[in-house]
Design a protein around this motif. Structure first.
Motif, PDB file in Angstrom:
ATOM      1  N   THR A  83     -29.104 -31.789 -13.096  1.00 22.54           N
ATOM      2  CA  THR A  83     -27.917 -31.877 -13.866  1.00 22.54           C
ATOM      3  C   THR A  83     -28.555 -32.416 -15.487  1.00 22.54           C
ATOM      4  OG1 THR A  83     -26.508 -32.960 -12.368  1.00 22.54           O
ATOM      5  CG2 THR A  83     -26.004 -33.396 -14.443  1.00 22.54           C
ATOM      6  N   CYS A  84     -28.097 -31.625 -16.368  1.00 23.34           N
ATOM      7  CA  CYS A  84     -28.573 -31.811 -17.779  1.00 23.34           C
ATOM      8  C   CYS A  84     -28.318 -33.348 -18.002  1.00 23.34           C
ATOM      9  CB  CYS A  84     -27.718 -31.048 -18.640  1.00 23.34           C
ATOM     10  SG  CYS A  84     -28.274 -31.051 -20.433  1.00 23.34           S
ATOM     11  N   THR A  85     -29.439 -33.844 -18.789  1.00 24.23           N
ATOM     12  CA  THR A  85     -29.627 -35.118 -19.155  1.00 24.23           C
ATOM     13  C   THR A  85     -28.549 -35.459 -20.391  1.00 24.23           C
ATOM     14  OG1 THR A  85     -31.507 -35.029 -20.500  1.00 24.23           O
ATOM     15  CG2 THR A  85     -31.491 -35.636 -18.073  1.00 24.23           C
ATOM     16  N   HIS A  86     -28.016 -34.430 -21.083  1.00 29.63           N
ATOM     17  CA  HIS A  86     -27.159 -34.572 -22.330  1.00 29.63           C
ATOM     18  C   HIS A  86     -25.680 -34.845 -21.672  1.00 29.63           C
ATOM     19  CE1 HIS A  86     -24.588 -32.595 -25.457  1.00 29.63           C
ATOM     20  NE2 HIS A  86     -25.045 -33.989 -25.890  1.00 29.63           N
ATOM     21  N   GLN A  87     -25.296 -33.935 -20.823  1.00 33.34           N
ATOM     22  CA  GLN A  87     -23.872 -34.027 -20.138  1.00 33.34           C
ATOM     23  C   GLN A  87     -24.135 -33.504 -18.817  1.00 33.34           C
ATOM     24  OE1 GLN A  87     -21.438 -31.569 -22.737  1.00 33.34           O
ATOM     25  NE2 GLN A  87     -21.261 -33.208 -24.186  1.00 33.34           N
ATOM     26  N   THR A  88     -22.887 -33.837 -17.992  1.00 37.39           N
ATOM     27  CA  THR A  88     -22.926 -33.279 -16.791  1.00 37.39           C
ATOM     28  C   THR A  88     -22.884 -31.796 -16.279  1.00 37.39           C
ATOM     29  OG1 THR A  88     -20.571 -33.993 -16.596  1.00 37.39           O
ATOM     30  CG2 THR A  88     -22.218 -35.764 -16.084  1.00 37.39           C
ATOM     31  N   TYR A  89     -23.715 -31.189 -16.807  1.00 38.98           N
ATOM     32  CA  TYR A  89     -23.604 -29.522 -16.429  1.00 38.98           C
ATOM     33  C   TYR A  89     -24.903 -29.414 -15.736  1.00 38.98           C
ATOM     34  CZ  TYR A  89     -19.799 -29.626 -19.999  1.00 38.98           C
ATOM     35  OH  TYR A  89     -18.275 -29.858 -20.401  1.00 38.98           O
ATOM     36  N   ASN A  90     -24.770 -28.205 -14.622  1.00 40.78           N
ATOM     37  CA  ASN A  90     -25.878 -27.804 -14.041  1.00 40.78           C
ATOM     38  C   ASN A  90     -26.729 -26.715 -14.946  1.00 40.78           C
ATOM     39  OD1 ASN A  90     -25.556 -29.181 -11.788  1.00 40.78           O
ATOM     40  ND2 ASN A  90     -24.388 -27.356 -10.769  1.00 40.78           N
ATOM     41  N   TYR A 101     -32.560 -24.450 -18.487  1.00 35.76           N
ATOM     42  CA  TYR A 101     -31.780 -24.208 -19.708  1.00 35.76           C
ATOM     43  C   TYR A 101     -30.079 -24.649 -19.348  1.00 35.76           C
ATOM     44  CZ  TYR A 101     -28.929 -21.842 -22.998  1.00 35.76           C
ATOM     45  OH  TYR A 101     -28.198 -21.253 -24.142  1.00 35.76           O
ATOM     46  N   CYS A 102     -29.792 -25.386 -20.256  1.00 36.50           N
ATOM     47  CA  CYS A 102     -28.323 -25.712 -20.045  1.00 36.50           C
ATOM     48  C   CYS A 102     -27.373 -24.738 -20.680  1.00 36.50           C
ATOM     49  CB  CYS A 102     -27.811 -27.126 -20.519  1.00 36.50           C
ATOM     50  SG  CYS A 102     -26.135 -27.565 -20.201  1.00 36.50           S
ATOM     51  N   PRO A 103     -26.417 -23.829 -20.162  1.00 36.14           N
ATOM     52  CA  PRO A 103     -25.926 -22.780 -20.625  1.00 36.14           C
ATOM     53  C   PRO A 103     -24.607 -23.388 -21.373  1.00 36.14           C
ATOM     54  CG  PRO A 103     -25.328 -22.629 -18.273  1.00 36.14           C
ATOM     55  CD  PRO A 103     -26.613 -23.841 -18.451  1.00 36.14           C
ATOM     56  N   ASN A 104     -24.254 -24.595 -21.116  1.00 31.97           N
ATOM     57  CA  ASN A 104     -23.193 -25.231 -21.814  1.00 31.97           C
ATOM     58  C   ASN A 104     -23.347 -25.583 -23.236  1.00 31.97           C
ATOM     59  OD1 ASN A 104     -21.157 -24.947 -19.631  1.00 31.97           O
ATOM     60  ND2 ASN A 104     -22.627 -26.052 -18.561  1.00 31.97           N
ATOM     61  N   HIS A 105     -24.552 -25.812 -23.440  1.00 28.65           N
ATOM     62  CA  HIS A 105     -24.767 -26.475 -24.993  1.00 28.65           C
ATOM     63  C   HIS A 105     -26.114 -26.169 -25.551  1.00 28.65           C
ATOM     64  CE1 HIS A 105     -25.609 -29.676 -22.131  1.00 28.65           C
ATOM     65  NE2 HIS A 105     -26.575 -30.164 -23.027  1.00 28.65           N
ATOM     66  N   SER A 121     -33.159 -35.990 -25.780  1.00 28.85           N
ATOM     67  CA  SER A 121     -34.820 -36.340 -25.767  1.00 28.85           C
ATOM     68  C   SER A 121     -34.986 -36.497 -24.321  1.00 28.85           C
ATOM     69  CB  SER A 121     -35.276 -37.196 -26.785  1.00 28.85           C
ATOM     70  OG  SER A 121     -34.482 -38.161 -26.672  1.00 28.85           O
ATOM     71  N   LYS A 122     -34.067 -36.964 -23.335  1.00 29.98           N
ATOM     72  CA  LYS A 122     -34.198 -37.432 -22.119  1.00 29.98           C
ATOM     73  C   LYS A 122     -34.637 -36.450 -21.219  1.00 29.98           C
ATOM     74  CE  LYS A 122     -32.260 -40.246 -18.408  1.00 29.98           C
ATOM     75  NZ  LYS A 122     -31.219 -41.158 -17.985  1.00 29.98           N
ATOM     76  N   PRO A 123     -35.578 -36.407 -20.285  1.00 27.24           N
ATOM     77  CA  PRO A 123     -36.271 -35.336 -19.348  1.00 27.24           C
ATOM     78  C   PRO A 123     -35.286 -35.462 -18.336  1.00 27.24           C
ATOM     79  CG  PRO A 123     -37.773 -37.386 -19.228  1.00 27.24           C
ATOM     80  CD  PRO A 123     -36.695 -37.679 -20.367  1.00 27.24           C
ATOM     81  N   LEU A 124     -35.590 -34.167 -17.425  1.00 25.85           N
ATOM     82  CA  LEU A 124     -34.969 -34.038 -16.130  1.00 25.85           C
ATOM     83  C   LEU A 124     -35.980 -34.819 -15.155  1.00 25.85           C
ATOM     84  CD1 LEU A 124     -34.160 -30.262 -16.232  1.00 25.85           C
ATOM     85  CD2 LEU A 124     -32.559 -32.132 -16.533  1.00 25.85           C
ATOM     86  N   ALA A 125     -35.728 -35.453 -14.118  1.00 26.43           N
ATOM     87  CA  ALA A 125     -36.548 -36.077 -13.035  1.00 26.43           C
ATOM     88  C   ALA A 125     -37.221 -34.967 -12.419  1.00 26.43           C
ATOM     89  CB  ALA A 125     -35.901 -36.874 -12.076  1.00 26.43           C
ATOM     90  N   GLN A 126     -38.475 -35.130 -12.285  1.00 25.49           N
ATOM     91  CA  GLN A 126     -39.424 -34.239 -11.469  1.00 25.49           C
ATOM     92  C   GLN A 126     -39.676 -34.575 -10.193  1.00 25.49           C
ATOM     93  OE1 GLN A 126     -43.239 -33.510 -13.279  1.00 25.49           O
ATOM     94  NE2 GLN A 126     -43.472 -31.232 -12.284  1.00 25.49           N
ATOM     95  N   TYR A 127     -39.564 -33.488  -9.341  1.00 23.41           N
ATOM     96  CA  TYR A 127     -39.828 -33.962  -7.796  1.00 23.41           C
ATOM     97  C   TYR A 127     -40.994 -32.980  -7.208  1.00 23.41           C
ATOM     98  CZ  TYR A 127     -35.259 -35.716  -8.301  1.00 23.41           C
ATOM     99  OH  TYR A 127     -34.280 -36.619  -8.856  1.00 23.41           O
ATOM    100  N   LYS A 128     -41.846 -33.643  -6.384  1.00 24.70           N
ATOM    101  CA  LYS A 128     -43.166 -32.869  -5.728  1.00 24.70           C
ATOM    102  C   LYS A 128     -42.497 -31.773  -4.762  1.00 24.70           C
ATOM    103  CE  LYS A 128     -45.421 -37.385  -6.282  1.00 24.70           C
ATOM    104  NZ  LYS A 128     -45.863 -38.191  -5.497  1.00 24.70           N
ATOM    105  N   THR A 129     -43.235 -30.716  -4.762  1.00 27.91           N
ATOM    106  CA  THR A 129     -43.121 -29.842  -3.618  1.00 27.91           C
ATOM    107  C   THR A 129     -44.163 -29.690  -2.860  1.00 27.91           C
ATOM    108  OG1 THR A 129     -43.591 -27.968  -5.027  1.00 27.91           O
ATOM    109  CG2 THR A 129     -41.280 -28.650  -5.052  1.00 27.91           C
ATOM    110  N   GLN A 130     -44.026 -29.091  -1.413  1.00 31.05           N
ATOM    111  CA  GLN A 130     -45.136 -28.930  -0.516  1.00 31.05           C
ATOM    112  C   GLN A 130     -44.742 -28.012   0.309  1.00 31.05           C
ATOM    113  OE1 GLN A 130     -46.304 -32.312   1.936  1.00 31.05           O
ATOM    114  NE2 GLN A 130     -48.181 -31.436   2.549  1.00 31.05           N
ATOM    115  N   LEU A 131     -45.765 -26.724   0.210  1.00 32.91           N
ATOM    116  CA  LEU A 131     -45.215 -25.626   1.456  1.00 32.91           C
ATOM    117  C   LEU A 131     -45.877 -25.595   2.401  1.00 32.91           C
ATOM    118  CD1 LEU A 131     -43.540 -22.911   1.513  1.00 32.91           C
ATOM    119  CD2 LEU A 131     -45.386 -21.831   0.455  1.00 32.91           C
TER     120      LEU A 131
END
Length: 140
Positions: A83-90, A101-105, A121-131
């Motif tokens: 979810t974009c940190t600006h507004q609640t869009y995927n 990229y947020c296609p709404n704004h 200016s607020k980042p998206l939370a990042q998560y770890k991945t392990q294959l």
């Protein structure tokens, strides 16, 4: 009822419906995504499952548990809050631009979730991945 009273009644009814619809679908209403990122994340996706097939192709992505998981053009897996940190869009993943990229704004985030400063200016939370084999673990 004369014509003026009738038109006034119709106008008020239409206004009521419009206000109700606007309130009912506001970004903060139940069922809308939240701007807060998921916490205590730990789940695994089976890459052999047809529902996860997008991750078998470089540049593919999918949403799961409030997170967007993507496979970069080099074949590595990345995951950030969907979810974009600006507004609640995927946000969507644009592999060729190496960004979310947020296609709404128009907000743009790096593959690690850092904002470009457009809209937020607020980042998206990042998560770890392990294959491991064909299982992709996403965790905090």
């Amino acid at each position: 009822m004369d014509r003026k009273d009738f038109l006034t009644a119709i106008g008020m009814g239409a206004a009521s419906v419009a206000v109700f619809n606007c309130i009912g679908c506001s970004k903060g209403s139940t069922g809308s995504p939240s701007t807060s990122a998921p916490t205590n994340v730990d789940f695994t996706l089976d890459l052999n499952a047809s529902t996860n097939s997008a991750l078998n192709t470089n540049g593919g992505y999918l949403y799961s548990g409030g997170i967007i998981i993507a496979r970069t053009t080099t074949g590595t897996y990345i995951a950030v809050s969907q979810t974009c940190t600006h507004q609640t869009y995927n946000v969507i993943y644009r592999a060729n631009n190496k960004q979310f990229y947020c296609p709404n704004h128009g907000a743009i985030f790096s593959e690690t979730g850092v904002s470009s400063g457009i809209e937020t200016s607020k980042p998206l939370a990042q998560y770890k991945t392990q294959l491991t084999g064909t299982n992709l673990r996403i965790y905090s």
